[in-house]
Scaffold this motif. Structure first.
Motif, PDB file in Angstrom:
ATOM      1  N   MET A 164     -13.890   1.956   7.519  1.00 27.84           N
ATOM      2  CA  MET A 164     -12.719   2.038   6.674  1.00 27.84           C
ATOM      3  C   MET A 164     -12.973   1.224   5.407  1.00 27.84           C
ATOM      4  N   PRO A 165     -12.666   1.781   4.248  1.00 27.30           N
ATOM      5  CA  PRO A 165     -12.823   1.004   3.009  1.00 27.30           C
ATOM      6  C   PRO A 165     -11.749  -0.073   2.915  1.00 27.30           C
ATOM      7  N   ASN A 166     -11.988  -1.015   2.020  1.00 29.19           N
ATOM      8  CA  ASN A 166     -10.961  -2.048   1.834  1.00 29.19           C
ATOM      9  C   ASN A 166      -9.691  -1.421   1.258  1.00 29.19           C
ATOM     10  N   LEU A 167      -8.585  -2.112   1.409  1.00 22.60           N
ATOM     11  CA  LEU A 167      -7.303  -1.666   0.868  1.00 22.60           C
ATOM     12  C   LEU A 167      -6.958  -2.577  -0.306  1.00 22.60           C
ATOM     13  N   ALA A 168      -6.573  -1.993  -1.426  1.00 21.11           N
ATOM     14  CA  ALA A 168      -6.231  -2.781  -2.616  1.00 21.11           C
ATOM     15  C   ALA A 168      -4.865  -2.343  -3.122  1.00 21.11           C
ATOM     16  N   PHE A 169      -4.080  -3.306  -3.602  1.00 23.91           N
ATOM     17  CA  PHE A 169      -2.724  -3.047  -4.076  1.00 23.91           C
ATOM     18  C   PHE A 169      -2.547  -3.712  -5.436  1.00 23.91           C
ATOM     19  N   ALA A 170      -2.897  -3.000  -6.485  1.00 20.45           N
ATOM     20  CA  ALA A 170      -2.843  -3.539  -7.844  1.00 20.45           C
ATOM     21  C   ALA A 170      -1.401  -3.855  -8.244  1.00 20.45           C
ATOM     22  N   GLY A 171      -1.229  -4.986  -8.890  1.00 26.80           N
ATOM     23  CA  GLY A 171       0.061  -5.362  -9.450  1.00 26.80           C
ATOM     24  C   GLY A 171       1.114  -5.779  -8.443  1.00 26.80           C
ATOM     25  N   LEU A 172       0.763  -5.876  -7.193  1.00 31.21           N
ATOM     26  CA  LEU A 172       1.744  -6.175  -6.149  1.00 31.21           C
ATOM     27  C   LEU A 172       2.474  -7.498  -6.403  1.00 31.21           C
ATOM     28  N   LEU A 173       1.737  -8.540  -6.766  1.00 29.46           N
ATOM     29  CA  LEU A 173       2.338  -9.854  -6.971  1.00 29.46           C
ATOM     30  C   LEU A 173       3.107  -9.956  -8.283  1.00 29.46           C
ATOM     31  N   ASP A 174       2.871  -9.015  -9.187  1.00 30.80           N
ATOM     32  CA  ASP A 174       3.567  -9.000 -10.480  1.00 30.80           C
ATOM     33  C   ASP A 174       4.798  -8.100 -10.461  1.00 30.80           C
ATOM     34  N   ARG A 197       8.263  -3.652  -6.027  1.00 32.85           N
ATOM     35  CA  ARG A 197       9.563  -3.018  -6.254  1.00 32.85           C
ATOM     36  C   ARG A 197       9.495  -1.489  -6.172  1.00 32.85           C
ATOM     37  N   ASP A 198       8.302  -0.927  -6.387  1.00 34.50           N
ATOM     38  CA  ASP A 198       8.127   0.523  -6.371  1.00 34.50           C
ATOM     39  C   ASP A 198       7.781   1.070  -4.986  1.00 34.50           C
ATOM     40  N   LEU A 199       7.641   0.210  -3.999  1.00 39.67           N
ATOM     41  CA  LEU A 199       7.251   0.642  -2.658  1.00 39.67           C
ATOM     42  C   LEU A 199       8.447   1.187  -1.884  1.00 39.67           C
ATOM     43  N   ALA A 200       8.215   2.212  -1.090  1.00 37.61           N
ATOM     44  CA  ALA A 200       9.250   2.756  -0.203  1.00 37.61           C
ATOM     45  C   ALA A 200       9.439   1.790   0.963  1.00 37.61           C
ATOM     46  N   LEU A 201      10.694   1.446   1.244  1.00 40.13           N
ATOM     47  CA  LEU A 201      11.010   0.519   2.322  1.00 40.13           C
ATOM     48  C   LEU A 201      11.734   1.256   3.439  1.00 40.13           C
ATOM     49  N   GLU A 202      11.507   0.813   4.664  1.00 37.40           N
ATOM     50  CA  GLU A 202      12.178   1.387   5.824  1.00 37.40           C
ATOM     51  C   GLU A 202      12.810   0.261   6.642  1.00 37.40           C
ATOM     52  N   HIS A 203      13.675   0.614   7.558  1.00 34.44           N
ATOM     53  CA  HIS A 203      14.345  -0.366   8.421  1.00 34.44           C
ATOM     54  C   HIS A 203      13.320  -1.145   9.250  1.00 34.44           C
ATOM     55  N   GLU A 258      -3.887  -6.524  16.881  1.00 33.51           N
ATOM     56  CA  GLU A 258      -4.483  -6.386  15.557  1.00 33.51           C
ATOM     57  C   GLU A 258      -3.554  -6.989  14.501  1.00 33.51           C
ATOM     58  N   PRO A 259      -4.113  -7.435  13.390  1.00 33.04           N
ATOM     59  CA  PRO A 259      -3.274  -7.998  12.328  1.00 33.04           C
ATOM     60  C   PRO A 259      -2.450  -6.924  11.619  1.00 33.04           C
ATOM     61  N   SER A 260      -1.347  -7.376  11.026  1.00 35.07           N
ATOM     62  CA  SER A 260      -0.489  -6.528  10.206  1.00 35.07           C
ATOM     63  C   SER A 260      -0.162  -7.267   8.920  1.00 35.07           C
ATOM     64  N   VAL A 261       0.062  -6.497   7.853  1.00 36.69           N
ATOM     65  CA  VAL A 261       0.447  -7.054   6.561  1.00 36.69           C
ATOM     66  C   VAL A 261       1.577  -6.189   6.023  1.00 36.69           C
ATOM     67  N   ALA A 262       2.632  -6.833   5.496  1.00 37.68           N
ATOM     68  CA  ALA A 262       3.785  -6.068   5.041  1.00 37.68           C
ATOM     69  C   ALA A 262       4.522  -6.801   3.928  1.00 37.68           C
ATOM     70  N   ILE A 263       5.345  -6.047   3.238  1.00 30.78           N
ATOM     71  CA  ILE A 263       6.350  -6.592   2.336  1.00 30.78           C
ATOM     72  C   ILE A 263       7.661  -6.517   3.095  1.00 30.78           C
ATOM     73  N   LEU A 264       8.369  -7.646   3.216  1.00 29.90           N
ATOM     74  CA  LEU A 264       9.687  -7.672   3.841  1.00 29.90           C
ATOM     75  C   LEU A 264      10.722  -8.010   2.776  1.00 29.90           C
ATOM     76  N   SER A 265      11.777  -7.225   2.732  1.00 28.13           N
ATOM     77  CA  SER A 265      12.879  -7.450   1.806  1.00 28.13           C
ATOM     78  C   SER A 265      14.119  -7.802   2.623  1.00 28.13           C
ATOM     79  N   TYR A 266      14.585  -9.046   2.466  1.00 32.83           N
ATOM     80  CA  TYR A 266      15.737  -9.565   3.206  1.00 32.83           C
ATOM     81  C   TYR A 266      16.999  -9.448   2.357  1.00 32.83           C
ATOM     82  N   GLN A 267      18.061  -8.897   2.903  1.00 33.51           N
ATOM     83  CA  GLN A 267      19.351  -8.910   2.247  1.00 33.51           C
ATOM     84  C   GLN A 267      19.936 -10.322   2.352  1.00 33.51           C
ATOM     85  N   PRO A 268      20.864 -10.692   1.464  1.00 29.47           N
ATOM     86  CA  PRO A 268      21.500 -12.002   1.590  1.00 29.47           C
ATOM     87  C   PRO A 268      22.075 -12.208   2.996  1.00 29.47           C
ATOM     88  N   GLY A 269      21.802 -13.376   3.561  1.00 26.98           N
ATOM     89  CA  GLY A 269      22.293 -13.721   4.889  1.00 26.98           C
ATOM     90  C   GLY A 269      21.456 -13.214   6.047  1.00 26.98           C
TER      91      GLY A 269
END
Length: 116
Positions: A1-11, A15-21, A38-49
């Protein structure tokens, strides 16, 4: 498997990524979804509270706060913070005003109890 790269993610590119429950009040975008040993990597978006119940780390958990402030029993972590939760540590997680984090788990966490 090739490496995975996510340009501009930290900048703000996250915000453009599709999010699911993920859990009540938390949405996820999987960058790498591992299995039970196995390891996992994700973006988590928390609502207030929103929060995650007390859990134990079976593997290293690494968090980078991208926006807002995430909190646990050890303190508050504003945007730009890097949090390392080593094997065997326990905590619950919450956010007062909402936050977005980049999170990596070496292994899935073990949920122990209810939030705060």
């Amino acid at each position: 498997m090739p490496n995975l790269a996510f340009a501009g993610l930290l900048d703000g590119g996250w915000r453009d990524l599709a999010l699911e429950h993920f859990r009540d009040g938390i949405r996820v975008h999987w960058l790498l979804k591992g299995g039970p040993v196995e390891p996992s990597v994700a973006i988590l978006s928390y609502q207030p509270g929103a929060g995650v119940p007390r859990h134990r780390h079976a593997g290293l958990e690494t968090i980078v706060v991208l926006e807002g402030t995430q909190s646990d029993e050890n303190g508050d972590y504003p945007a730009g913070s890097v949090i390392l939760n080593p094997v065997g540590t326990e905590h619950s997680v919450w956010t007062k005003d909402g936050c977005v984090v980049l999170i990596q788990w070496d292994l899935p966490v073990i949920i122990l109890g209810e939030t705060r």
